[in-house]
Design a protein around this motif. Structure first.
Motif, PDB file in Angstrom:
ATOM      1  N   SER A   1      13.838 -10.623 -24.277  1.00 37.05           N
ATOM      2  CA  SER A   1      14.834  -9.880 -25.039  1.00 37.05           C
ATOM      3  C   SER A   1      15.181  -8.576 -24.323  1.00 37.05           C
ATOM      4  O   SER A   1      14.539  -8.177 -23.357  1.00 37.05           O
ATOM      5  N   SER A  56      14.938  -5.800 -25.916  1.00 41.62           N
ATOM      6  CA  SER A  56      14.137  -4.772 -26.577  1.00 41.62           C
ATOM      7  C   SER A  56      12.931  -4.409 -25.723  1.00 41.62           C
ATOM      8  O   SER A  56      12.378  -5.267 -25.014  1.00 41.62           O
ATOM      9  N   SER A  68      17.914  -8.041 -31.341  1.00 39.20           N
ATOM     10  CA  SER A  68      18.195  -7.982 -29.911  1.00 39.20           C
ATOM     11  C   SER A  68      18.777  -9.291 -29.404  1.00 39.20           C
ATOM     12  O   SER A  68      18.491 -10.386 -29.929  1.00 39.20           O
TER      13      SER A  68
END
Length: 497
Positions: free
Chosen positions: A441, A443, A455
């Motif tokens: 991701s 994030s 995300s």
């Protein structure tokens, strides 16, 4: 926005008339004459109704009459693993695969998937088969059949073109249908036709996480179609990985659903769909060309087969994108059919037009084994490329302490997760992670679960080895470098090399 009546054809002689029934608000199409008149063009210009695939060194030749299609099943179990390749060259005439035209005198290579070659004109094809060891006697492996639905697809395409001409905001076309009715084939064909003669970039949206289109399986995806779709690939085009690509690489927006079946966590699927559509709306508002081109939305078959269960999610899709056209692919042999009242309760009949079309001709039934084959091939191609473009993935290692991996709960985890949108931590051990696909991701690694849920996806990694004794993992990445210091989300998909 409603679809106007249509009379279209390349030379003015191919006419078709469309009308809207005011009672049902369903566009009915009456074909009076079409360029692909399959009934009148079967004139003995084909060698046989079945083509036997052989591994002879000399090339074979085939004549296809206008309106006929050569259906091929290269994704059958007896061919998979043999590295069997079919090479096709169009010598004369015009042929296309899902709307993408094949250039003359260029050899195309096909492997491990099911498709049809449609003759737009009387065509002559040269073909040869390589690496076939076992003789094939399956009559369903390859056949020549008339295409009875191309006329409807042309009608629909020209109607969509009229909508683009008549408004700055392009049409949003949503495709519904039962399993094996040709939803994805129709979406691919409409996408190909949209960019053939005009500088459009329609936004294609895939809401079926089991379909590996542009990305590995398990994702909801949206991307503008700005260039030719690769006629040799079941996955439409190359992924953003290492190495050169034959065509323009797609840069899709991905939401990782991660689970194999939508019913495993319907609430998370609903949230993923909502987040994806919010991003699509932002792109449409900022990109005038994509806004003018509109959207083509492919949906999972459960939207049609289990309408009552998923009508809430279907309503969200229709409302967020202001869907103008709903195409429902049906078959006369189907017992299941969405009634007009069910569709009309979802839409504003003044703004949205439902259209019922027959299931596409030549649709090759896809069972679970073929679906899993495509998913496996998509994962392999993401890391290693295809036969034409070989990629070189990068192996890296990391300590257990460097990994923070989450997963979304399934039905069996109802007692573990407070809500269906709560992420659960994954134990770093061999049983949980060996050969697993994880989504990387955007994030940070130590982001809170709420941020990770919102995300999007940067890419994917394959965990090839989990050594519990040394407390280390080996991961396969599509590009060189260390594993990004981002949060990882475990998917339900595995890949054993």
């Amino acid at each position: 926005m409603s679809i106007p009546g249509l009379k279209s054809g390349s030379d003015g002689n191919n006419a078709s008339e469309s009308s809207i029934d005011p009672e049902s608000n369903v566009l009915s199409t009456e074909i009076t004459e079409t360029a692909v008149d399959t009934a009148d063009n079967i004139n003995g210009n084909i060698y046989s109704t079945d083509v036997k695939l052989t591994n002879e060194e000399d090339p074979q030749y085939l004549n296809l009459s206008i309106g006929m299609q050569w259906a091929l099943q290269l994704g059958k179990q007896d061919l998979v693993g043999q590295n069997v390749k079919l090479y096709i060259t169009v010598l004369s005439g015009i042929c296309e695969i899902f709307g993408t035209e094949l250039a003359n005198d260029i050899e195309y290579c096909f492997q491990d998937w099911n498709f049809s070659v449609l003759a737009i004109e009387d065509s002559r094809i040269k073909w040869r088969l390589a690496n076939l060891i076992i003789p094939l006697n399956d009559p369903f492996l390859t056949s020549i059949i008339p295409n009875d639905t191309a006329r409807y697809v042309y009608n629909l395409h020209f109607a969509i073109e009229k909508l683009r001409y008549s408004s700055f905001t392009g049409p949003k076309v949503l495709i519904l249908g039962n399993h094996n009715t040709g939803k994805t084939s129709l979406a691919r064909t409409l996408s190909s036709y949209s960019i053939k003669n005009k500088t459009y970039q329609p936004m294609f949206i895939n809401l079926d996480p089991s379909q590996p289109i542009v990305s590995p399986p398990g994702c909801l995806m949206a991307t503008p179609i700005s260039d030719l779709i690769d006629s040799q690939s079941p996955f439409w085009n190359e992924s953003l990985t290492s190495g050169a690509t034959k065509l323009h690489s797609r840069q899709p927006f991905l939401k990782c659903f991660g689970l194999e079946k939508i019913e495993e966590n319907i609430d998370w699927y609903k949230e993923s769909t909502t987040q994806l559509l919010d991003t699509v709306v932002q792109r449409l508002n900022k990109d005038s060309l994509v806004q003018r081109s509109g959207c083509i939305i492919d949906t999972p078959s459960c939207f049609y087969e289990e309408y009552d269960k998923y009508k809430g999610i279907l309503q969200i899709v229709i409302n967020k994108l202001d869907v103008d056209v709903i195409v429902i692919l049906t078959s006369s042999t189907e017992e299941l059919s969405l009634e007009n009242e069910q569709i009309n309760e979802l839409i504003d009949k003044a703004k949205c037009t439902p259209i019922k079309l027959p299931s596409l001709s030549g649709v090759i039934p896809n069972d679970d084994s073929y679906k899993r084959l495509l998913q496996r091939l998509a994962i392999r191609d993401y890391f290693y490329g295809d036969s034409a473009t070989v990629l070189s993935p990068y192996v890296t290692s990391c300590d257990f302490t460097d990994l923070i991996i989450w997963r979304f709960p399934v039905i069996l985890d109802q007692g573990k997760a407070p809500t269906p949108l709560s992420l659960l931590p994954v134990a770093i051990d061999q049983s949980s992670l060996q050969h697993a696909i994880v989504a990387i991701s955007y994030s940070p690694k130590r982001a809170n679960p709420e941020e990770i849920v919102e995300s999007s996806i940067m890419g994917f990694a394959l965990i090839t080895e989990v050594n519990e004794k040394r407390q280390k993992c080996k991961l396969l990445l599509p590009v060189p470098g260390n594993l990004p210091k981002n949060a990882l989300v475990l998917t339900s998909y595995r890949y054993l090399e």
